[in-house]
Design an enzyme around this catalytic site. Structure first.
Site, PDB file in Angstrom:
ATOM      1  N   LYS A  14       0.829  -1.217   0.000  1.00 47.73           N
ATOM      2  CA  LYS A  14       0.000   0.000   0.000  1.00 47.73           C
ATOM      3  C   LYS A  14       0.859   1.262   0.000  1.00 47.73           C
ATOM      4  O   LYS A  14       0.605   2.181  -0.764  1.00 47.73           O
ATOM      5  CB  LYS A  14      -0.923   0.032   1.233  1.00 47.73           C
ATOM      6  CG  LYS A  14      -1.966  -1.066   1.261  1.00 47.73           C
ATOM      7  CD  LYS A  14      -2.922  -0.882   2.436  1.00 47.73           C
ATOM      8  CE  LYS A  14      -2.240  -0.876   3.794  1.00 47.73           C
ATOM      9  NZ  LYS A  14      -1.710  -2.207   4.209  1.00 47.73           N
ATOM     10  N   ARG A  89      -9.809   1.330   9.010  1.00 42.54           N
ATOM     11  CA  ARG A  89      -9.523  -0.091   9.235  1.00 42.54           C
ATOM     12  C   ARG A  89     -10.547  -0.764  10.124  1.00 42.54           C
ATOM     13  O   ARG A  89     -10.429  -1.962  10.390  1.00 42.54           O
ATOM     14  CB  ARG A  89      -8.169  -0.252   9.931  1.00 42.54           C
ATOM     15  CG  ARG A  89      -7.029   0.060   9.028  1.00 42.54           C
ATOM     16  CD  ARG A  89      -5.739  -0.444   9.628  1.00 42.54           C
ATOM     17  NE  ARG A  89      -4.687   0.364   9.067  1.00 42.54           N
ATOM     18  CZ  ARG A  89      -3.455  -0.053   8.866  1.00 42.54           C
ATOM     19  NH1 ARG A  89      -3.095  -1.259   9.205  1.00 42.54           N
ATOM     20  NH2 ARG A  89      -2.569   0.730   8.328  1.00 42.54           N
ATOM     21  N   ARG A 134      11.743  -2.241  11.463  1.00 40.54           N
ATOM     22  CA  ARG A 134      10.522  -1.712  12.075  1.00 40.54           C
ATOM     23  C   ARG A 134      10.121  -2.591  13.250  1.00 40.54           C
ATOM     24  O   ARG A 134      10.125  -3.818  13.137  1.00 40.54           O
ATOM     25  CB  ARG A 134       9.402  -1.692  11.021  1.00 40.54           C
ATOM     26  CG  ARG A 134       8.855  -0.308  10.783  1.00 40.54           C
ATOM     27  CD  ARG A 134       7.838  -0.306   9.685  1.00 40.54           C
ATOM     28  NE  ARG A 134       6.563  -0.905  10.091  1.00 40.54           N
ATOM     29  CZ  ARG A 134       5.467  -0.818   9.363  1.00 40.54           C
ATOM     30  NH1 ARG A 134       5.488  -0.164   8.212  1.00 40.54           N
ATOM     31  NH2 ARG A 134       4.349  -1.374   9.768  1.00 40.54           N
TER      32      ARG A 134
HETATM   33  P1  ADP Z   1       0.813  -2.265   7.979  1.00 43.24           P
HETATM   34  O1  ADP Z   1      -0.465  -2.077   7.253  1.00 43.24           O
HETATM   35  O2  ADP Z   1       1.914  -2.761   7.072  1.00 43.24           O
HETATM   36  O3  ADP Z   1       0.669  -3.110   9.211  1.00 43.24           O
HETATM   37  P2  ADP Z   1       0.936   0.566   8.713  1.00 43.24           P
HETATM   38  O4  ADP Z   1       2.151   1.377   8.623  1.00 43.24           O
HETATM   39  O5  ADP Z   1      -0.177   0.941   7.814  1.00 43.24           O
HETATM   40  O6  ADP Z   1       1.413  -0.923   8.491  1.00 43.24           O
HETATM   41  O7  ADP Z   1       0.395   0.565  10.221  1.00 43.24           O
HETATM   42  C1  ADP Z   1       1.236   0.240  11.287  1.00 43.24           C
HETATM   43  C2  ADP Z   1       0.457   0.232  12.609  1.00 43.24           C
HETATM   44  O8  ADP Z   1      -0.094   1.540  12.856  1.00 43.24           O
HETATM   45  C3  ADP Z   1      -0.752  -0.706  12.657  1.00 43.24           C
HETATM   46  O9  ADP Z   1      -0.402  -2.037  12.968  1.00 43.24           O
HETATM   47  C4  ADP Z   1      -1.577  -0.028  13.761  1.00 43.24           C
HETATM   48  O10 ADP Z   1      -1.092  -0.299  15.052  1.00 43.24           O
HETATM   49  C5  ADP Z   1      -1.364   1.447  13.491  1.00 43.24           C
HETATM   50  N1  ADP Z   1      -2.408   1.979  12.577  1.00 43.24           N
HETATM   51  C6  ADP Z   1      -2.226   2.450  11.316  1.00 43.24           C
HETATM   52  N2  ADP Z   1      -3.392   2.846  10.778  1.00 43.24           N
HETATM   53  C7  ADP Z   1      -4.356   2.599  11.715  1.00 43.24           C
HETATM   54  C8  ADP Z   1      -5.759   2.760  11.754  1.00 43.24           C
HETATM   55  N3  ADP Z   1      -6.437   3.251  10.725  1.00 43.24           N
HETATM   56  N4  ADP Z   1      -6.406   2.389  12.895  1.00 43.24           N
HETATM   57  C9  ADP Z   1      -5.760   1.910  13.937  1.00 43.24           C
HETATM   58  N5  ADP Z   1      -4.436   1.724  13.965  1.00 43.24           N
HETATM   59  C10 ADP Z   1      -3.724   2.049  12.863  1.00 43.24           C
END
Ligand code: ADP
Length: 195
Positions: A14, A89, A134
């Site tokens: 993404k 999400r 990470r």
């Molecule tokens: P990935 O989709 O690869 O797990 P992201 O960088 O999009 O990685 O998100 C990393 C973390 O940030 C998630 O595991 C969550 O803890 C938090 N996060 C990101 N977006 C949201 C969201 N919309 N709602 C809740 N937590 C979020």
């Protein structure tokens, strides 16, 4: 006007595609994950709250996430459109985004679903762990993130599909090819072209 969401499991690519589409359409890519990581790094109050959830592969509570996105979408650079990567999400986040858009008298143009099978996403995430270190890219946490995605986020795709907004794109293959697929599908299915 281009207002897009990008939905898919962790590791589907993404973030990579969001950057490409941001350039192609001339719109900001807004990643809640990036915003949280930035806050963690700078040890802000939000970062301190978010970190414990992120480190475990759990979602940050909706109240925090929703406030952050409402604030971000009130900034002037989203007037010409935006691409949200990793939000909404949860069902509650979908409701909040609907409310934010209604308050701005605007609507979504498309929801881009990026697919990738589990073996491939685990392989990619472990690869990224080795490169970037990470905190949430360890095997246990990756497994938990995939579970949470299946439980809470995958079902949202059906609700957007029933609104006729979803375009489904195979996320496997070279980056530029995947971008090309997305742009082609947006043009063919939604009549939306890059600037
Ligand atoms: P990935 O989709 O690869 O797990 P992201 O960088 O999009 O990685 O998100 C990393 C973390 O940030 C998630 O595991 C969550 O803890 C938090 N996060 C990101 N977006 C949201 C969201 N919309 N709602 C809740 N937590 C979020």
């Amino acid at each position: 006007m281009s207002r897009f969401l990008l939905i898919g499991p962790p590791g589907a690519g993404k973030g990579t595609q969001a950057e490409q589409l941001s350039v192609a359409f001339g719109i900001p890519a807004i990643s809640t994950g990036d915003i949280f990581r930035h806050n963690v790094k700078n040890e802000t109050e939000l970062g301190k709250l978010a970190k414990s959830y992120m480190d475990r592969g759990e979602y940050v509570p909706d109240s925090l996430t929703n406030d952050l996105v409402r604030d971000r979408l009130s900034q002037p650079d989203v007037a010409a459109g935006f691409l949200l990567d990793g939000y909404p999400r949860t069902a509650e986040q979908v409701t909040e985004l609907d409310a934010i858009l209604a308050d701005n008298s605007s609507e979504l143009d498309a929801v881009i679903q990026l697919t990738a099978d589990t073996d491939e996403v685990v392989r990619r995430l472990l690869g990224r762990a080795a490169e970037q270190g990470r905190a949430d890219d360890t095997e246990d946490v990756i497994r938990r993130r995939l579970e949470v995605y299946e439980e809470q986020t995958a079902p949202l795709i059906d609700s957007y599909a029933s609104r006729g907004l979803v375009i489904r794109i195979d996320g496997l293959g070279p980056v530029a090819e995947v971008t090309e697929r997305i742009i082609e599908a947006l043009e063919n299915q939604s009549g939306i072209s890059p600037r």
